[in-house]
Design a protein around this motif. Structure first.
Motif, PDB file in Angstrom:
ATOM      1  N   GLU A 605     -14.660  13.297   7.277  1.00  0.00           N
ATOM      2  CA  GLU A 605     -14.409  12.754   8.612  1.00  0.00           C
ATOM      3  C   GLU A 605     -12.952  12.283   8.685  1.00  0.00           C
ATOM      4  O   GLU A 605     -12.313  12.006   7.658  1.00  0.00           O
ATOM      5  CB  GLU A 605     -15.352  11.576   8.887  1.00  0.00           C
ATOM      6  N   TRP A 606     -12.424  12.188   9.909  1.00  0.00           N
ATOM      7  CA  TRP A 606     -11.055  11.700  10.095  1.00  0.00           C
ATOM      8  C   TRP A 606     -10.956  10.236   9.673  1.00  0.00           C
ATOM      9  O   TRP A 606     -11.889   9.451   9.859  1.00  0.00           O
ATOM     10  CB  TRP A 606     -10.630  11.830  11.553  1.00  0.00           C
ATOM     11  N   SER A 607      -9.833   9.866   9.076  1.00  0.00           N
ATOM     12  CA  SER A 607      -9.584   8.464   8.755  1.00  0.00           C
ATOM     13  C   SER A 607      -9.253   7.711  10.043  1.00  0.00           C
ATOM     14  O   SER A 607      -9.070   8.309  11.115  1.00  0.00           O
ATOM     15  CB  SER A 607      -8.412   8.366   7.773  1.00  0.00           C
ATOM     16  N   THR A 608      -9.202   6.378   9.949  1.00  0.00           N
ATOM     17  CA  THR A 608      -8.760   5.601  11.103  1.00  0.00           C
ATOM     18  C   THR A 608      -7.274   5.868  11.352  1.00  0.00           C
ATOM     19  O   THR A 608      -6.538   6.247  10.445  1.00  0.00           O
ATOM     20  CB  THR A 608      -8.982   4.102  10.854  1.00  0.00           C
ATOM     21  N   ARG A 618      -3.745  10.353  11.734  1.00  0.00           N
ATOM     22  CA  ARG A 618      -4.950  10.204  10.920  1.00  0.00           C
ATOM     23  C   ARG A 618      -5.090  11.447  10.046  1.00  0.00           C
ATOM     24  O   ARG A 618      -4.583  12.510  10.389  1.00  0.00           O
ATOM     25  CB  ARG A 618      -6.194  10.018  11.787  1.00  0.00           C
ATOM     26  N   VAL A 619      -5.773  11.289   8.916  1.00  0.00           N
ATOM     27  CA  VAL A 619      -5.861  12.363   7.925  1.00  0.00           C
ATOM     28  C   VAL A 619      -7.305  12.569   7.499  1.00  0.00           C
ATOM     29  O   VAL A 619      -8.173  11.722   7.745  1.00  0.00           O
ATOM     30  CB  VAL A 619      -4.988  12.042   6.688  1.00  0.00           C
ATOM     31  N   ARG A 620      -7.531  13.700   6.897  1.00  0.00           N
ATOM     32  CA  ARG A 620      -8.827  14.002   6.275  1.00  0.00           C
ATOM     33  C   ARG A 620      -8.577  14.958   5.116  1.00  0.00           C
ATOM     34  O   ARG A 620      -7.547  15.607   5.042  1.00  0.00           O
ATOM     35  CB  ARG A 620      -9.797  14.640   7.276  1.00  0.00           C
ATOM     36  N   GLU A 621      -9.541  15.040   4.201  1.00  0.00           N
ATOM     37  CA  GLU A 621      -9.415  15.917   3.034  1.00  0.00           C
ATOM     38  C   GLU A 621     -10.145  17.227   3.301  1.00  0.00           C
ATOM     39  O   GLU A 621     -11.270  17.226   3.802  1.00  0.00           O
ATOM     40  CB  GLU A 621      -9.988  15.235   1.789  1.00  0.00           C
ATOM     41  N   VAL A 622      -9.508  18.332   2.957  1.00  0.00           N
ATOM     42  CA  VAL A 622     -10.071  19.670   3.176  1.00  0.00           C
ATOM     43  C   VAL A 622     -10.183  20.366   1.826  1.00  0.00           C
ATOM     44  O   VAL A 622      -9.230  20.387   1.052  1.00  0.00           O
ATOM     45  CB  VAL A 622      -9.189  20.501   4.133  1.00  0.00           C
ATOM     46  N   ARG A 691       5.940 -15.765  22.225  1.00  0.00           N
ATOM     47  CA  ARG A 691       6.959 -14.740  22.464  1.00  0.00           C
ATOM     48  C   ARG A 691       7.891 -14.623  21.254  1.00  0.00           C
ATOM     49  O   ARG A 691       8.305 -13.521  20.890  1.00  0.00           O
ATOM     50  CB  ARG A 691       7.754 -15.076  23.734  1.00  0.00           C
ATOM     51  N   VAL A 692       8.234 -15.736  20.641  1.00  0.00           N
ATOM     52  CA  VAL A 692       9.090 -15.690  19.455  1.00  0.00           C
ATOM     53  C   VAL A 692       8.369 -14.971  18.311  1.00  0.00           C
ATOM     54  O   VAL A 692       8.939 -14.138  17.618  1.00  0.00           O
ATOM     55  CB  VAL A 692       9.497 -17.117  19.032  1.00  0.00           C
ATOM     56  N   ALA A 693       7.105 -15.288  18.163  1.00  0.00           N
ATOM     57  CA  ALA A 693       6.335 -14.636  17.080  1.00  0.00           C
ATOM     58  C   ALA A 693       6.219 -13.139  17.315  1.00  0.00           C
ATOM     59  O   ALA A 693       6.253 -12.336  16.381  1.00  0.00           O
ATOM     60  CB  ALA A 693       4.943 -15.270  16.968  1.00  0.00           C
ATOM     61  N   ASN A 694       6.104 -12.730  18.582  1.00  0.00           N
ATOM     62  CA  ASN A 694       5.933 -11.309  18.904  1.00  0.00           C
ATOM     63  C   ASN A 694       7.202 -10.510  18.697  1.00  0.00           C
ATOM     64  O   ASN A 694       7.165  -9.277  18.663  1.00  0.00           O
ATOM     65  CB  ASN A 694       5.455 -11.149  20.346  1.00  0.00           C
ATOM     66  N   ARG A 695       8.332 -11.184  18.623  1.00  0.00           N
ATOM     67  CA  ARG A 695       9.560 -10.443  18.362  1.00  0.00           C
ATOM     68  C   ARG A 695       9.636  -9.970  16.910  1.00  0.00           C
ATOM     69  O   ARG A 695      10.432  -9.107  16.582  1.00  0.00           O
ATOM     70  CB  ARG A 695      10.786 -11.324  18.654  1.00  0.00           C
ATOM     71  N   GLN A 696       8.809 -10.552  16.024  1.00  0.00           N
ATOM     72  CA  GLN A 696       8.823 -10.160  14.620  1.00  0.00           C
ATOM     73  C   GLN A 696       8.024  -8.857  14.437  1.00  0.00           C
ATOM     74  O   GLN A 696       7.139  -8.553  15.213  1.00  0.00           O
ATOM     75  CB  GLN A 696       8.203 -11.277  13.753  1.00  0.00           C
ATOM     76  N   PRO A 697       8.334  -8.067  13.369  1.00  0.00           N
ATOM     77  CA  PRO A 697       7.563  -6.819  13.102  1.00  0.00           C
ATOM     78  C   PRO A 697       6.090  -7.147  12.904  1.00  0.00           C
ATOM     79  O   PRO A 697       5.723  -8.138  12.273  1.00  0.00           O
ATOM     80  CB  PRO A 697       8.196  -6.282  11.808  1.00  0.00           C
ATOM     81  N   GLY A 698       5.260  -6.290  13.481  1.00  0.00           N
ATOM     82  CA  GLY A 698       3.811  -6.457  13.321  1.00  0.00           C
ATOM     83  C   GLY A 698       3.216  -7.379  14.353  1.00  0.00           C
ATOM     84  O   GLY A 698       2.174  -7.990  14.130  1.00  0.00           O
ATOM     85  N   PHE A 699       3.892  -7.547  15.562  1.00  0.00           N
ATOM     86  CA  PHE A 699       3.321  -8.431  16.577  1.00  0.00           C
ATOM     87  C   PHE A 699       2.039  -7.821  17.115  1.00  0.00           C
ATOM     88  O   PHE A 699       1.734  -6.668  16.920  1.00  0.00           O
ATOM     89  CB  PHE A 699       4.344  -8.675  17.700  1.00  0.00           C
ATOM     90  N   LEU A 700       1.290  -8.691  17.828  1.00  0.00           N
ATOM     91  CA  LEU A 700      -0.034  -8.294  18.310  1.00  0.00           C
ATOM     92  C   LEU A 700       0.060  -7.025  19.141  1.00  0.00           C
ATOM     93  O   LEU A 700       0.860  -6.921  20.046  1.00  0.00           O
ATOM     94  CB  LEU A 700      -0.641  -9.434  19.134  1.00  0.00           C
ATOM     95  N   GLY A 701      -0.796  -6.068  18.850  1.00  0.00           N
ATOM     96  CA  GLY A 701      -0.778  -4.781  19.551  1.00  0.00           C
ATOM     97  C   GLY A 701      -0.176  -3.685  18.729  1.00  0.00           C
ATOM     98  O   GLY A 701      -0.276  -2.531  19.062  1.00  0.00           O
ATOM     99  N   ARG A 702       0.482  -4.017  17.617  1.00  0.00           N
ATOM    100  CA  ARG A 702       1.040  -2.983  16.739  1.00  0.00           C
ATOM    101  C   ARG A 702       0.449  -3.184  15.341  1.00  0.00           C
ATOM    102  O   ARG A 702       0.175  -4.291  14.926  1.00  0.00           O
ATOM    103  CB  ARG A 702       2.565  -3.087  16.641  1.00  0.00           C
ATOM    104  N   ARG A 703       0.317  -2.030  14.623  1.00  0.00           N
ATOM    105  CA  ARG A 703      -0.137  -2.092  13.241  1.00  0.00           C
ATOM    106  C   ARG A 703       0.671  -1.106  12.427  1.00  0.00           C
ATOM    107  O   ARG A 703       0.964  -0.026  12.891  1.00  0.00           O
ATOM    108  CB  ARG A 703      -1.624  -1.750  13.124  1.00  0.00           C
TER     109      ARG A 703
END
Length: 703
Positions: A605-608, A618-622, A691-703
């Motif tokens: 199955e596809w990975s997340t 996303r990746v999967r093994e074949v 807002r200050v925290a969201n300026r840092q890498p990895g703010f809410l909504g990004r992974r």
């Protein structure tokens, strides 16, 4: 001797066209190896780095090999075979006796199968290999825990002697070299084997170390027959070596009418495929004579001689190996190395083998195989042979055990338990006697039960300890009378008229069947009528036909409709399934297998997704798997499923919390003072701190 270049004479002939223009350009040429049949004796050359080939000459030089690894050569454009007598066109071959052109009558094939049943553990002689035997093959017919052993009449053990099991390999004995193979080295189901070409120079005896029932040992060897002369095998020539010692070069060859072979995408622009043949006509601009330049060695004189410059590496690091001196051609005065052609090859010293690393290898423990467990169930013992061995002069010798005292000695005995023994259990009490009077029998239920409580076959328990499950019983003397059993519970017909039965016997003071007059003529009836009601309206399961298999190949399933019906006069009424619940329902699905699928692509199955927004992947093994789910390389690469794909390509939008607001108008001062790390300010100025925290890498909504 032919010049060294004769080994690749076809390459030399193609390379002679390197300095001749073809279609106005110069190419480097090499032999085109994919020609077959009548083209084998044509000079077809491929342009190095390009996808086309050209027939440079209708015929190659006489003596050119037809195939790179064959013995046939080209003569006048025809492929001619060379017999074992070294005559061109001869069809003579070496027979099984090793004689060129022989008729297999000069020797005798001795073969058979040793199938005797053996009882005692240990060495048992199987067959004797006489002196002069060749093509020796001793093979177990199937794998077992037994071992083959070989020794000479002088008493010297060659393989698996003195209760020590040798490793698979090559062992010298009887004037020949034996190859010892074990089952894990052989792809078939056969067991151990000894193979040797021979001939032997003494009588050898083959033994079997018996540990379990003999699966059968096949033996075969060839011995000379009566009035046999020694086989005279002519030395085989290398492919391309001529009969008269030289390869002739034709002075010139006209190419005005030759066919040119090359791939269509060079001249026509069409798609490339295999190597087609084209005939563009004549190309007089590149038709010089087909003359292969002769290789002239440098002039040999006394200014150069052979000098030893070193030795090869020793073949072993210990236990006596071998190495050879290395000779190079050097200037007699400066001692600088020059090409070997400057020296006289006839004066080059022959490298002689020299012994090296003569010291013995460190001793080691040679561990034999474990014997079978002494008990088939419960706690038992098993044994193995441990010998101190040392390698010297490419032979493994048994030495005194004190030489291995620096090593921890492995155990020679070990406990073993194949499984926990099953035991007998009496499951019921004795039944009542089978007769009301006289001598009868009574029974009880005795089962063999495993340690898990499951009923298993009686063979799993010790039959000598099995309790009796039947015995006689004496109910006293009987008068002559008819004795009856109860009527049978089941009527002979499921519906309509039928009968029930019982047994009737005349008995006296012992169990015996007497003539009718012994108990009188009023013999009770053995049958009585019964009726289970009319047959109309009978409820039963009805199964339809099976559907097609769900797959065209491999394992699949097929279904059928199963319904509950009531039979009426000439008709069926479909009922609710619970009406037939008291009856055993036929299966509505079964497995099916039409044919093997061969290799197919499988994938997980596809990975997340790697990111929740702004484009992740996303990746999967074949894997390519065969019918038995083993890895395979037979799948079509063009049908391989994708292993990686993009995902979540939408833009990221920060989440807005309605409960996260600034309670003061000057929250920017809190941010500038870096007070957001404190809980009070983080709550009072929630929006600004977020807002200050969201300026840092990895703010809410990004992974």
């Amino acid at each position: 001797m032919c010049p060294e270049s004769s080994r690749n004479i076809r390459e030399v002939q193609c390379a002679s066209y390197n300095n001749k223009p073809f279609m106005g350009r110069f190419y480097e040429w090499e032999p085109f190896a994919e020609v077959k049949g009548s083209q084998k004796c044509e000079l077809n050359c491929r342009a190095i780095g390009y996808r086309f080939y050209v027939r440079q000459a209708e015929t190659v030089i006489d003596g050119t090999p037809c195939d790179p690894n064959g013995t046939a050569i080209c003569v006048a454009g025809q492929c001619k075979s060379i017999g074992c007598d070294d005559y061109l066109g001869s069809d003579k071959v070496i027979d099984k006796c090793g004689i060129c052109g022989g008729d297999n009558t000069a020797c005798k094939v001795v073969s058979g199968v040793f199938k005797h049943t053996l009882t005692n553990l240990g060495y048992h002689k199987i067959v004797e290999i006489p002196e002069g035997a060749t093509k020796i093959n001793i093979t177990e017919m199937s794998k077992s825990n037994n071992y083959l052993a070989l020794r000479s009449r002088s008493g010297r053990s060659i393989i698996n002697g003195n209760w020590a099991i040798d490793r698979p390999g090559r062992y010298e004995g009887g004037g020949t070299m034996f190859t010892y193979r074990r089952p894990n080295e052989i792809s078939s189901t056969a067991g151990e084997s000894f193979l040797a070409d021979g001939p032997t120079n003494e009588v050898l005896d083959v033994y079997m170390i018996h540990q379990q029932p003999n699966p059968g040992i096949h033996y075969e060897y060839i011995i000379p027959g009566d009035n046999v002369i020694s086989p005279q095998l002519l030395a085989h020539r290398r492919p391309g070596e001529p009969l008269n010692g030289q390869l002739g070069m034709p002075e010139s060859t006209s190419h005005e009418d030759e066919d040119l072979h090359r791939e269509t995408d060079i001249l026509t622009g069409q798609s490339a495929g295999t190597f087609p043949v084209i005939q563009p006509g004549r190309f007089p601009s590149h038709q010089p004579e087909n003359q292969v330049p002769a290789m002239q060695p440098p002039r040999q004189n006394r200014e150069y001689n052979w000098k030893q410059v070193g030795k090869t590496e020793c073949t072993t690091t210990c236990g006596k190996g071998s190495q050879y001196p290395i000779f190079h051609c050097v200037n007699r005065i400066t001692h600088d190395e020059v090409p070997e052609g400057y020296c006289d090859s006839s004066t080059k010293p022959i490298p002689e083998e020299e012994a090296c690393n003569l010291f013995p290898c460190p001793a080691f423990w040679d561990i034999g195989e474990w014997s079978e467990c002494s008990k088939t169930c419960g706690l038992g013992m098993q044994h193995r042979q441990i010998l101190c061995r040392q390698i010297y002069a490419n032979r493994t010798l048994t030495v005194q055990q004190y030489r291995c005292q620096h090593l921890e000695k492995p155990d020679t005995t070990s406990t073993c338990q194949l499984k926990i023994c099953s035991e007998w259990q009496i499951r019921t009490e004795w039944t009542s006697c089978s007769v009301p009077c006289g001598v009868g029998q009574r029974t009880r239920d005795v089962k063999c039960v495993s340690n898990l409580g499951d009923i298993v076959d009686d063979e799993e328990c010790n039959m000598k300890l099995r309790p009796n499950d039947i015995e006689n019983c004496d109910m006293g003397p009987c008068a002559k009378s008819w004795f009856l059993t109860e009527w049978s519970d089941r009527c002979s017909a499921e519906c309509g008229d039928g009968i029930r039965t019982r047994s009737v016997v005349c008995m006296t003071n012992h169990v015996s069947s007497l003539p009718l007059e012994g108990c009188g003529n009023n013999r009770p009836s053995e049958t009585t009528p019964c009726n289970n009601g009319p047959c109309a309206g009978k409820v039963e399961w009805f199964a339809g036909g099976w559907t097609q298999c769900s797959t065209e190949c491999g394992s699949g399933t097929q279904q059928r409709e199963v319904i509950c019906v009531r039979k009426t006069e000439g008709n069926f009424d479909v009922l609710n399934p619970y009406e037939c619940s008291y009856l055993e329902k036929p299966p509505s699905q079964q497995s099916c297998y039409l044919k093997p699928c061969g290799s197919k692509w499988f994938h997980t199955e596809w990975s997340t997704c790697s990111k929740s927004c702004e484009g992740g992947f996303r990746v999967r093994e074949v894997r390519c798997l065969s019918d038995d789910m083993a890895a395979s390389t037979q799948c079509d690469p063009q049908l391989k499923p994708e292993e990686k794909e993009p995902c979540n390509t939408q833009d990221c939008v920060p989440e807005i919390d309605e409960n996260c607001k600034d309670k003061y108008y000057n929250c920017n001062v809190v941010v500038q003072a870096r007070l957001c790390v404190y809980t009070y300010y983080k709550t009072a100025c929630c929006a600004s701190c977020s807002r200050v925290a969201n300026r840092q890498p990895g703010f809410l909504g990004r992974r």
